[in-house]
Write an enzyme that holds these catalytic residues in place. Sequence first.
Site, PDB file in Angstrom:
ATOM      1  N   ASP A  60       0.843  -1.200   0.000  1.00 29.71           N
ATOM      2  CA  ASP A  60       0.000   0.000   0.000  1.00 29.71           C
ATOM      3  C   ASP A  60       0.876   1.247   0.000  1.00 29.71           C
ATOM      4  O   ASP A  60       1.109   1.856   1.040  1.00 29.71           O
ATOM      5  CB  ASP A  60      -0.913  -0.049   1.236  1.00 29.71           C
ATOM      6  N   LYS A  62       0.064   3.697  -2.066  1.00 28.33           N
ATOM      7  CA  LYS A  62      -0.842   4.719  -2.617  1.00 28.33           C
ATOM      8  C   LYS A  62      -0.115   5.499  -3.704  1.00 28.33           C
ATOM      9  O   LYS A  62       0.022   6.729  -3.656  1.00 28.33           O
ATOM     10  CB  LYS A  62      -1.364   5.638  -1.526  1.00 28.33           C
ATOM     11  N   ASP A  65       1.859   9.263  -9.011  1.00 30.67           N
ATOM     12  CA  ASP A  65       2.854  10.100  -9.692  1.00 30.67           C
ATOM     13  C   ASP A  65       2.638  10.059 -11.203  1.00 30.67           C
ATOM     14  O   ASP A  65       1.634   9.515 -11.676  1.00 30.67           O
ATOM     15  CB  ASP A  65       4.264   9.614  -9.288  1.00 30.67           C
ATOM     16  N   GLY A 168     -11.208   0.626   7.301  1.00 30.02           N
ATOM     17  CA  GLY A 168     -11.989   1.501   8.174  1.00 30.02           C
ATOM     18  C   GLY A 168     -12.824   0.709   9.163  1.00 30.02           C
ATOM     19  O   GLY A 168     -13.730   1.231   9.802  1.00 30.02           O
ATOM     20  N   GLN A 172     -11.755   2.841  13.188  1.00 28.75           N
ATOM     21  CA  GLN A 172     -12.351   3.964  12.427  1.00 28.75           C
ATOM     22  C   GLN A 172     -13.885   3.943  12.455  1.00 28.75           C
ATOM     23  O   GLN A 172     -14.532   4.824  11.891  1.00 28.75           O
ATOM     24  CB  GLN A 172     -11.865   3.955  10.984  1.00 28.75           C
ATOM     25  N   ALA A 176     -17.296  -4.973   9.952  1.00 27.10           N
ATOM     26  CA  ALA A 176     -16.936  -5.934   8.899  1.00 27.10           C
ATOM     27  C   ALA A 176     -18.193  -6.482   8.231  1.00 27.10           C
ATOM     28  O   ALA A 176     -18.286  -6.530   6.996  1.00 27.10           O
ATOM     29  CB  ALA A 176     -16.109  -7.068   9.495  1.00 27.10           C
TER      30      ALA A 176
HETATM   31  P1  OMP Z   1      -6.932   0.608  10.923  1.00 28.39           P
HETATM   32  O1  OMP Z   1      -7.744   1.860  10.929  1.00 28.39           O
HETATM   33  O2  OMP Z   1      -5.888   0.576  11.983  1.00 28.39           O
HETATM   34  O3  OMP Z   1      -7.805  -0.636  10.901  1.00 28.39           O
HETATM   35  O4  OMP Z   1      -6.089   0.595   9.561  1.00 28.39           O
HETATM   36  C1  OMP Z   1      -6.670   0.790   8.298  1.00 28.39           C
HETATM   37  C2  OMP Z   1      -5.646   0.587   7.219  1.00 28.39           C
HETATM   38  O5  OMP Z   1      -6.258   0.799   5.945  1.00 28.39           O
HETATM   39  C3  OMP Z   1      -4.462   1.532   7.281  1.00 28.39           C
HETATM   40  O6  OMP Z   1      -3.339   0.852   6.760  1.00 28.39           O
HETATM   41  C4  OMP Z   1      -4.852   2.653   6.331  1.00 28.39           C
HETATM   42  O7  OMP Z   1      -3.717   3.285   5.761  1.00 28.39           O
HETATM   43  C5  OMP Z   1      -5.624   1.884   5.258  1.00 28.39           C
HETATM   44  N1  OMP Z   1      -6.659   2.660   4.537  1.00 28.39           N
HETATM   45  C6  OMP Z   1      -7.639   3.318   5.230  1.00 28.39           C
HETATM   46  O8  OMP Z   1      -7.752   3.247   6.462  1.00 28.39           O
HETATM   47  N2  OMP Z   1      -8.544   4.086   4.541  1.00 28.39           N
HETATM   48  C7  OMP Z   1      -8.523   4.206   3.196  1.00 28.39           C
HETATM   49  O9  OMP Z   1      -9.369   4.875   2.635  1.00 28.39           O
HETATM   50  C8  OMP Z   1      -7.552   3.509   2.465  1.00 28.39           C
HETATM   51  C9  OMP Z   1      -6.656   2.692   3.130  1.00 28.39           C
HETATM   52  C10 OMP Z   1      -5.825   1.815   2.310  1.00 28.39           C
HETATM   53  O10 OMP Z   1      -5.556   2.187   1.166  1.00 28.39           O
HETATM   54  O11 OMP Z   1      -5.510   0.699   2.691  1.00 28.39           O
END
Ligand code: OMP
Length: 214
Positions: A60, A62, A65, A168, A172, A176
């Site tokens: 990941d 992201k 570029d 999320g 967050q 699930a």
């Molecule tokens: P937790 O919030 O700890 O469960 O982690 C969520 C993971 O998903 C992290 O690695 C974030 O960087 C990633 N993530 C998001 O939380 N939201 C997004 O919109 C996109 C990502 C991602 O691309 O994985």
Amino acid sequence: MKKKSRLILALDVTDKSEALRIAADVGALVDAIKVGYPLILSSGLGIVNELAQYGDVLCDLKIADIPNTNRLIAEQVFKNRAAGVIVHGFTGKDSVEACVAAAKGKDVFVIAEMSHPGAKQFIQFFSEALAELAVEVRATGIVAPGTRPERIKKLRETVGDLLIIAPGIGVQGGSASAALTAGADYVIVGRTIYEAQQPKKAVEELISQIHMHS
Ligand code: OMP
């Protein structure tokens, strides 16, 4: 990526030995391990290669570029045995296509909409267009917000049978089962697992929740 537990571990720890310990413990239970800047910057890109012994590793970064730089980044990642990458789509079709070409059949997920509140400020205005772009460039799938199941449902209409991975969940605020019921193929979970006293137990609990609702 196998589709068994429907759970992807976001391994955002910054200690390499902790990362390897958790991966050894739960790697066989989850469908993939996602690593990003926190672990790669602290441990080096070689961590991707090391984690690959425990399962598919989704990188990941992201990626966002110009096409040539995207290609160079994606090539480095795939050289280290990554099974897939996450890329931003706002850079446009040519940039995303460069990642798909560099992946040579491995997985490329395009971010359609992010899970955090700030996503409503800019990216949500373009989510559908970003999902359409994923279809157009024949990406593997999209990232859609596990915090907004109604948006997953809407984006599913756009992407058809492309995969949807949804972060999320847990800390967050997303659930699930709600994300999967709305149309996600996989949920991505980080802190709920790696901050637990017993990450394996947290994974097992999540898997039983997921299977109760699917
Ligand atoms: P937790 O919030 O700890 O469960 O982690 C969520 C993971 O998903 C992290 O690695 C974030 O960087 C990633 N993530 C998001 O939380 N939201 C997004 O919109 C996109 C990502 C991602 O691309 O994985």
